[in-house]
Each structure stands twice: as C-alpha cells, then as structure tokens.
Design an enzyme around this catalytic site. Structure first.
Site, short mmCIF file in Angstrom:
data_model
loop_
_atom_site.label_atom_id
_atom_site.label_comp_id
_atom_site.label_asym_id
_atom_site.label_seq_id
_atom_site.Cartn_x
_atom_site.Cartn_y
_atom_site.Cartn_z
N CYS A 150 0.84 -1.20 0.00
CA CYS A 150 0.00 0.00 0.00
C CYS A 150 0.88 1.26 0.00
O CYS A 150 0.60 2.22 -0.71
CB CYS A 150 -0.95 -0.01 1.19
SG CYS A 150 -0.16 -0.08 2.81
N ALA A 195 -4.93 -2.09 9.82
CA ALA A 195 -3.90 -3.10 9.58
C ALA A 195 -4.35 -4.42 10.19
O ALA A 195 -4.34 -4.59 11.41
CB ALA A 195 -2.57 -2.67 10.19
N ASN A 240 3.45 -9.07 7.83
CA ASN A 240 4.31 -8.80 6.68
C ASN A 240 5.12 -7.51 6.81
O ASN A 240 5.55 -6.95 5.80
CB ASN A 240 3.46 -8.70 5.40
CG ASN A 240 2.90 -10.03 4.97
OD1 ASN A 240 3.55 -11.06 5.13
ND2 ASN A 240 1.69 -10.03 4.44
#
Length: 313
Positions: free
Chosen positions: A130, A162, A169
């Site tokens: 993103c 999130a 990640n």
C-alpha cells in the site's frame, strides 16, 4: 464486451473483503467467482455468502474443489508473503493469472500509472505494498525529469486498518517497498518505513516522500509530481497532495552525505500525501486498503481488456 472474467480472492480479511466489494460495485469486466479463507467465522466469508458468492474456508485446496474453479480467470492473493508461494504454484499451473497483493514479490512489481502496460501478459504480478502504491508514483515522477540518487518514504496508517496479514508482513513491506522504489520508481537507492498509528480517532493514511535528485529544476519537478497525482486520482479519488511540494537545495558548501553513496549536491524534494479511502468496507481512514485494492483491480481490468482486444484483432 461480453461476459465478465470471473475472479477468486484468497484471503477474507480487510484487503480481500474490500476488493470483493469494489469488484461487485464498480467493475464492468470483472465478476466475483469465489472468496477463499481459512477461518469459517471470518466476516469476509460471511459477507461473501450473503452476497451470493461461492466460499470456502479450506484455503487454496478448498478453492480447487469449488464448482466455479474451472471458470476462474484471475486470482488475487490477499494473504501473506509466506503463503503466496504455494498459492502461486497452484494458480499458475492451472493456467490462471495471479495478482499478488502480498509483499512476496515473485512476479514483477506493478504500479498502474508507472508501468501498468508493461506486464499485462505476465502469469503473476506483484502490487508491491500500500505504501509503495502511494509513494512510488511520486518517485517515478521526479525520475521522469531528473536523476534520483536517493528516495525515502514513510507510510503512516491507522492501526485499525492493519489486519493480521499486514502485521505479519512488516519486514516484507519494508524490503519490497524499498526494492520497488528502485526498480519502478527509478531511484538509485530506496528506503521505506511503515508506521502503525494507534491514534483515536483513527488517522487517514499519510505518506511522506523525500527524494534527492539532480538534473531538473524545482518547477519541472513540481509539474511532474502534480501531473502524477492526477493520474493516480483517476482510480483512487481520495489520493491528494496535503500541502505544497517542498524544496531545499544543497550545493558544494553544504552537501548531503548519502550512506554508501557519498556526497550529494542538488535538490531535496519533499512531498506530503494523504489517501482517503472510498469506505467500501472499512471507514474512509483506511486509505491504505483503498489504494491497494484499487491498484489491483485496475491492473486486472487492464489485463482483461488487453487480452480481449488481442483476441478480437
């Protein structure tokens, strides 16, 4: 164009669910075929069932058992970098296209407004992150008019936007985004930082892009940046400049030391961005979801249209 291309989404979390709703509400060439998860109680699977989409909580194995599997043309992976390798092997072996929304980076990096036309025939494309989708276009804009010696980005997102996949990640996020800044953005050296902000009320996604460049004037850089912002806004309406582009010059009397590269003389450009989400699934503060899913959907739609034109030619 006749029939739409059926898609499957692996990952029923925030990103996967937002993408599903976008496809169903907005796409004229894509059609939901299946939503895949591993948690039978996930909200994403529940929503998919209510909307008439085929579902499975048995992961990639369950997807292959669904009646719709033979008709799926494109699969989006919205799980984790670790799981993506297995998913990619299954999907590409079946002759289907994989669009990777994880930071696994098996396929080439794709930023729609920068290199979106270059990889339309690839079996697997990676949508970077993103933060990468928000900031790499700006680095590429500066690179289009000058030489970018170093670029650093800071992506700040609300911790509420999130999910578990994003949190798992974080390391891959920084590595993949840094590599994308170089490979797609054109910087000689790139660095990425992500911040999960727990502020209440939740903050809208904010991104800071800093480049050190030479060979172009402030006016040329600003024009390139503003033009790029308009291109991104075509598929992410909430993408905008937060304040005027900032510049600082460094001459021989005050050079900047770039670790591993030596002294730098030229222009430091700082761009402050804000990304407001379309609120298809999570509230508008989750611009990080919106820009990722919008980029993935835009890429899939380009693939479908390009292949359709090739067939009819």
């Amino acid at each position: 164009m006749s029939a739409k291309t059926k898609i499957a989404i692996i990952g029923s979390g925030n990103i996967g669910t937002d993408l599903m709703i976008k496809v169903m509400r907005k796409s004229d060439v894509l059609e939901m075929g299946a939503m895949v998860g591993i948690d039978p109680e996930s909200d994403g699977l529940a929503r998919a069932k209510r909307m008439g989409v085929a579902t499975t909580h048995e992961g990639i194995d369950g997807l292959q058992k669904l009646d719709v599997w033979p008709d799926i043309g494109i699969v989006f992976d919205a799980t984790s970098a670790g799981a993506h390798k297995t998913h990619n092997e299954v999907v590409t072996a079946a002759g289907k296209t994989m669009i990777d929304l994880t930071p696994a980076a098996i396929g080439p990096y794709v930023i729609p407004v920068v290199n979106g036309e270059a990889h339309l025939d690839e079996p697997n494309v990676n949508m970077v992150t993103c933060g990468g989708q928000a900031t790499i276009p700006i680095v590429a804009a500066v690179s289009s008019v000058g030489e970018v010696h170093y670029a650093e980005i800071v992506a700040s997102i609300s911790s509420k936007s999130a999910g578990p996949g994003t949190r798992a990640n974080i390391d891959e996020f920084t590595e993949t985004t840094s590599a994308g800044i170089e490979k797609v953005g054109g910087a000689a050296k790139g660095r990425a930082i992500i911040i999960l902000n727990p502020a209440e009320p939740p903050m809208i996604m904010r991104d800071t892009v800093m480049t050190l460049s030479s060979g172009a004037s402030e006016d040329e850089i600003e024009a390139a940046v503003l033009a790029m912002i308009e291109k991104v806004k075509a598929y992410v309406p909430g993408y905008r400049l937060k304040q005027k582009v900032q510049f600082e010059r460094f001459g021989s009397n005050n050079p900047v030391k770039i670790p591993g590269q030596g002294s730098f003389e030229g222009i430091k450009t700082t761009v402050f961005l804000e990304v407001e989400g379309a609120a298809h699934y999570l509230p508008a503060y989750a611009g990080n979801l919106d820009i990722m899913t919008s980029a993935g959907m835009a890429t899939a739609e380009r693939m479908v249209k390009s292949r359709s034109q090739a067939v009819s030619a």
